[in-house]
Design an enzyme around this catalytic site. Structure first.
Site, mmCIF file in Angstrom:
data_model
loop_
_atom_site.group_PDB
_atom_site.id
_atom_site.type_symbol
_atom_site.label_atom_id
_atom_site.label_comp_id
_atom_site.label_asym_id
_atom_site.label_seq_id
_atom_site.Cartn_x
_atom_site.Cartn_y
_atom_site.Cartn_z
ATOM 1 N NE ARG A 136 20.479 -40.734 -4.800
ATOM 2 C CZ ARG A 136 21.912 -41.040 -5.675
ATOM 3 N NH1 ARG A 136 21.815 -40.940 -6.946
ATOM 4 N NH2 ARG A 136 22.904 -41.206 -4.900
ATOM 5 C CG ASP A 172 3.204 -44.242 -24.801
ATOM 6 O OD1 ASP A 172 3.155 -43.035 -24.949
ATOM 7 O OD2 ASP A 172 3.965 -44.841 -25.565
ATOM 8 C CG HIS A 173 2.091 -38.531 -22.387
ATOM 9 N ND1 HIS A 173 3.535 -38.477 -22.534
ATOM 10 C CD2 HIS A 173 1.941 -37.464 -23.215
ATOM 11 C CE1 HIS A 173 4.048 -37.762 -23.181
ATOM 12 N NE2 HIS A 173 3.270 -36.930 -23.640
ATOM 13 C CE LYS A 194 -0.344 -36.212 -26.495
ATOM 14 N NZ LYS A 194 -0.481 -34.856 -26.136
ATOM 15 C CG HIS A 235 5.207 -40.903 -26.938
ATOM 16 N ND1 HIS A 235 5.048 -41.567 -25.906
ATOM 17 C CD2 HIS A 235 6.330 -39.910 -26.544
ATOM 18 C CE1 HIS A 235 5.361 -41.030 -24.735
ATOM 19 N NE2 HIS A 235 6.029 -39.927 -25.190
ATOM 20 C CE LYS A 240 12.899 -33.460 -27.002
ATOM 21 N NZ LYS A 240 11.791 -32.879 -26.399
#
Length: 471
Positions: free
Chosen positions: A49, A177-178, A182, A240, A326
Site C-alpha cells: 500500500r 507451509d515452510h 525443511k 505446521h 512462545k
C-alpha cells in the site's frame, strides 16, 4: 527441469516491505542466485500500500535486510540481484500502476515469461487482493503463492477458497507451509520409506506414542498485532504441526511425485479425528498483555498442547501429542516416536522405552535412544544412543533453507511440498471444535515449558523438558 530450462520470470511480491520478505524471501532469492538456481532472465516487483520514494530506496532497504540476514554477503552479487528489483504501490481497490509495470517488465524479458504472484498479506486482505489480480489480468497464466494461515477458521477458509478459485485454477495455487520445505521433514520420509530397519516398525504394533514439539524462546518480537488476529492455534497448529503429523503418519505414496504424495497426505489427514477441546490446553505467557499492539485484556493463546488421533489401521490407539508456544524454555523442532516395551521379560518389566528422535534442523539430526549392556562383569543395562548426523556424513552437500527450496519448487511448478485445498479444509475441520468451544488460556511463566495442565497431557510426559517435569 534444470535451471537452464527455466523460462524468463517475473516475481510479483505483495508484502515486500514486511518481516517475512526481509528475513526469508529476499535472503532465499539471494542464495538461489548465488547458487545459480534462478532463471537467467528474471525480475522482482515488490508491492504494497505504501511505496518507497523510489526504486533505489526500495533496493537500499532490501540490501540492508540482506546484510542483517546473510553471512559473508557478496555485495557485487547482491547489487546485481537488486538491479532487477522495483516497487509499485497497489491495494485491493487499485492495481493499475502495478499491472502496467508487470507488463512493461515482461515485454522487456521476451516471450513466454513465467509470472509468479506471492501473497504475503494477512488473511483478511487476501480476498480483495485476489479479486484485484483478476480484474487487472495479473492472474492469467500466473502461479499464485499464498502464505498461511489460509483463513482463520473453516468458514473463512471456505470463503477464501471460493474467492481464489473464482480467479485461479487449483493447479495455479501453491499454499506455502515452510515446514514442509525443511530438509529434515523430507528426510523423515526418506528415513522411513528407504530403510527396511524402520518401515516394518512404523505402526501401532511397535509405536506407543508420537510427539511433535515446537517450542520457541522468542516472545512477540514486534508481532503482537499479528498474534492478536491469529493466536498459536491458527499460526502453528492448524498448519505446521499437523503437516508434520501428516508426514509421520503418511501411508506409502508408491512414488515421489506431486500427485502421489499429496494424495497420500490428504488421505491420512482425512483420518485425523476432530480435536476434543477437553484434551487441548491453551496458555498465555506472563507479560504478553504488556507487549506492543496487544490488548490489555487479551485472551489470545501463545501456547497450545493437544492430543490428536489418527483413526486408521496403522495408527488407531496411538496418541499424537502436539505442543508449541512462545517465550518457552528452548527453541526446538523435535519429533519423538516412543516405542512400546519389548515382549521379552529377560530383563524384567518397566524398561525405559526406546525412542526415535528427529531434530528438524536445517541439517537433519536423528538418534535412537535404546538400552545396551553396561560394560563390566554384571548383566546390567544402561542407556545408549545411535546417531545419524547428515551434516557430518555429507559435509560437501549444502542443505537448502525451507523458503529457498519452496521458491525453487514454485519456479519448477512442483506441487509436492505444497498443501492442496482438500488438506487445508480437513485441518480446519479437525481444529474447528476447539475454535467453537475454546478452553480458557492458562498463564505460564516465560522460560518455562508451559502450563502445568499441559505437562500432564502425555501419559509418560514430554521428552523435551523431561528433567524440568521431574521425570
Amino acid at each position: 527441469m534444470t535451471t537452464a530450462d527455466l523460462p524468463p520470470c517475473v516475481l510479483v511480491l505483495f508484502g515486500a516491505s514486511g518481516d517475512l520478505a526481509s528475513r526469508k524471501l529476499f535472503p532465499g532469492l539471494y542464495r538461489l542466485a548465488a547458487a545459480g538456481r534462478l532463471p537467467r532472465d528474471f525480475a522482482v516487483i515488490g508491492s504494497g500500500r505504501h511505496a518507497p520514494d523510489s526504486d533505489d530506496d526500495f533496493r537500499d532497504e532490501v540490501l540492508d535486510g540482506l546484510r542483517d540476514s546473510v553471512d559473508d554477503l557478496d555485495d557485487d552479487l547482491a547489487r546485481d540481484l537488486l538491479d532487477r528489483f522495483s516497487f509499485r504501490a497497489s491495494d485491493a481497490d487499485d492495481g493499475a500502476d502495478l499491472a502496467a509495470r508487470v507488463r512493461e517488465v515482461e515485454e522487456g524479458l521476451g516471450d513466454d515469461v513465467l509470472r509468479l504472484v506471492y501473497l504475503s498479506v494477512p488473511p483478511a486482505a487476501m480476498p480483495g487482493m485476489v479479486a484485484m489480480l483478476g480484474r487487472e489480468g495479473l492472474a492469467d497464466g500466473a502461479r499464485l503463492v499464498i502464505e498461511k494461515p489460509f483463513g482463520l477458521d473453516l468458514a473463512s477458509f471456505e470463503e477464501l477458497d471460493r474467492d481464489v478459485h473464482e480467479v485461479f485454477e487449483e493447479d495455479q495455487v501453491f499454499r506455502i507451509d515452510h515446514f514442509l520445505g525443511k530438509e529434515a521433514v523430507q528426510n523423515l520420509l526418506a528415513l522411513r520409506f528407504a530403510n527396511a530397519l524402520f518401515e516394518p516398525a512404523w505402526s501401532r504394533e511397535s509405536i506407543a506414542s508420537v510427539q511433535v514439539d515446537v517450542p520457541e524462546t522468542l516472545a512477540m518480537e514486534g508481532r503482537g498485532s499479528f498474534y492478536e488476529s491469529t493466536g498459536a492455534l491458527r499460526d502453528m497448529v492448524s498448519t505446521h504441526l499437523f503437516q508434520i503429523l501428516g508426514a509421520v503418519a503418511l501411508e506409502d505414496p508408491g512414488e515421489w511425485s506431486a500427485a502421489a504424495v499429496r494424495r497420500a497426505r490428504a488421505a491420512v489427514l482425512a483420518d485425523v479425528r476432530p480435536l476434543d477441546p477437553a484434551r487441548v490446553v491453551l496458555g498465555q505467557y506472563d507479560g504478553y498483555r504488556d507487549e506492543d499492539d496487544v490488548d490489555d485484556d487479551s485472551d489470545v493463546e501463545t501456547f497450545v498442547a493437544l492430543e490428536a488421533w489418527v483413526d486408521n489401521d496403522r495408527w488407531r490407539g496411538v496418541p499424537f501429542l502436539l505442543r508449541t508456544g512462545k517465550a518457552m524454555a528452548e527453541t526446538r523442532r523435535t519429533v519423538t516416536l516412543r516405542f512400546r516395551e519389548p515382549d521379552s521379560t529377560v530383563f524384567g518389566d518397566g524398561l525405559a522405552p526406546d525412542e526415535l528422535v528427529l531434530e528438524l534442523t536445517d541439517e537433519a539430526q536423528i538418534h535412537v535412544d535404546l538400552l545396551g549392556k553396561r560394560p563390566g562383569p554384571e548383566m546390567d543395562l544402561a542407556p545408549a544412543a545411535m546417531r545419524l548426523d547428515l551434516g557430518e556424513e555429507l559435509p560437501h552437500d549444502e542443505p537448502l533453507e525451507a523458503y529457498e527450496r519452496l521458491l525453487l519448487d514454485v519456479l519448477h511448478g512442483d506441487h509436492t511440498l505444497f498443501a492442496h485445498a482438500d488438506e487445508t479444509r480437513r485441518l480446519w475441520q479437525v481444529c474447528q471444535p476447539v475454535l467453537d468451544d475454546r478452553p480458557a488460556p492458562l498463564p505460564y511463566e516465560q522460560g518455562s515449558w508451559g502450563p502445568d495442565a499441559a505437562l500432564a497431557l502425555p501419559e509418560h510426559g514430554w521428552r523435551l523438558g523431561r528433567d524440568a517435569d521431574g521425570e
